[in-house]
Design a protein around this motif. Structure first.
Motif: not given
Ligand code: HEC
Ligand code: CU
Length: 334
Positions: A185-190
């Motif tokens: 779905l996409g990149g990493k989100f902290d």
């Protein structure tokens, strides 16, 4: 020594190119590449991966093919060991080539990234139209999802196909940093306590997508898995409406989900004990005030898993605990 060195070098260089097709033949997952993208942002990320990998392949060939050719062509052939080689002083054309070609390659890669990836920034503003908003809270060691109408789920996130999704990713009070990461779905989100990272995307494929906390966060880090189920929008709307009703009248699975997500990873699915002690039949299960204090404050290696929970989540958990693990209930989870 020399042949061994050569063989090792060749193996190191060729290993990945031998392993990759083998992994490919294993199934549809190539193992080394990104997952099949299921959102426009993930598609841009996958494109970038493949463009860079393609250039890497070209550079690999441009170095190793001549290397092998030269090793064979200029081998010693019985010449005197100390004979001088041909003396060469500079070659403007060659030097220009090996300067300009790499500069060109880097320029193409930068150009691609600069042109292809700003769309990720556009996504950060949303796509317009109806937006589904979910607050995502990362805690040791589970994910809590709160939907626009108040529905809560643990570890499992449901989303509508083809609609804007806005995830507000944040951390629990006094918790550590986790990272919400579903590669399809996409990149990493902290997830950072006290801060909110916003992740916009549009799910473009139905199905179940797996992820895991992308930050090494402690004892049960590997259990901090993420399951995203993308449903038809109408199916999603019905589910989120009906689930709100179930959670209001106490007939939902919230208690079970909370136990399995927030407790069982340490205490076992039947409370039989794992990295945490056995809690099935424990007197604290019947003593709500004492247990709430323990969950809000934590103790020793047990984090404050319940810090910030609303009453309704405690209600659901206590219903479940009393039924399944209380002194009257049995400990095998049936
Ligand atoms: C990260 C692992 C972990 C998680 C998650 C966790 N616990 Fe614990 N729990 C522990 C550990 C370790 C102890 C022992 C703490 C100590 O006394 O040092 C403990 C102690 C307890 C005790 C007290 C046992 C006793 O006899 O003193 C209870 C009850 C308990 N946990 C219930 C829960 C419930 C309910 C949840 C979920 C809402 C939960 N725990 C989540 C690790 C965990
Ligand atoms: Cu984590």
């Amino acid at each position: 020594m020399r042949p061994k060195l050569l063989a090792t070098t060749a193996l190191l260089a060729l290993g990945p190119s031998i392993a990759a097709p083998a992994a490919w033949a294993d199934g549809d997952d190539p193992g080394l590449g990104p997952e099949d993208p299921a959102s426009p942002g993930a598609e841009r990320i996958a494109d970038t991966y493949w463009v860079i990998t393609g250039f890497m392949g070209l550079v690999f060939l441009a170095v190793f093919v001549p290397l092998v050719v030269f090793v064979v062509k200029y081998r010693r052939r019985g010449r005197d060991r100390y004979a001088d080689g041909l003396q060469v002083y500079g070659s403007t054309r060659l030097e220009l080539t090996w300067t300009l070609v790499p500069v060109g390659i880097v320029a193409i890669l930068i150009g691609f990234v600069v042109l292809a990836l700003p769309s990720l920034n556009d996504f950060a503003k949303g796509y317009g139209g109806k937006t589904e908003e979910v607050t995502v809270i990362g805690k040791r060691f589970y994910w809590s999802y709160e939907y626009g109408n108040g529905v809560l789920t643990i570890d499992r996130l449901r989303l509508p196909l083809g609609r804007n999704v806005r995830l507000d990713v944040t951390g629990g009070e006094n918790d550590v940093i986790h990272s919400f990461w579903v590669p399809a779905l996409g990149g990493k989100f902290d997830s950072i306590p006290g801060e909110t990272n916003t992740f916009y995307f549009v799910p473009t494929e139905r199905g179940t997508f797996k992820g895991v906390c992308g930050e090494f966060c402690g004892l049960e880090h590997t259990e901090m898995t993420i399951t995203v189920e993308v449903l038809e929008a109408s199916e999603y709307d019905r589910w989120v409406r009906e689930e709100a009703g179930r959670q209001r009248d106490g007939t939902s699975q919230l208690g079970r989900e909370t136990f399995e997500g927030a407790c069982a990873k340490c205490h076992g699915l039947a409370g039989e004990g794992d990295v945490g002690p056995r809690i099935a039949g424990n007197a604290l299960i019947g003593d709500r005030d004492a247990l709430v204090r323990l969950l809000e404050e934590g103790r020793g290696k047990m984090p404050a898993v319940g810090a910030g929970w609303e009453d309704r989540q405690y209600d659901a958990l206590f219903d479940y605990l009393e039924k399944e693990l209380g002194q009257g209930g049995d400990a095998d989870g049936s």
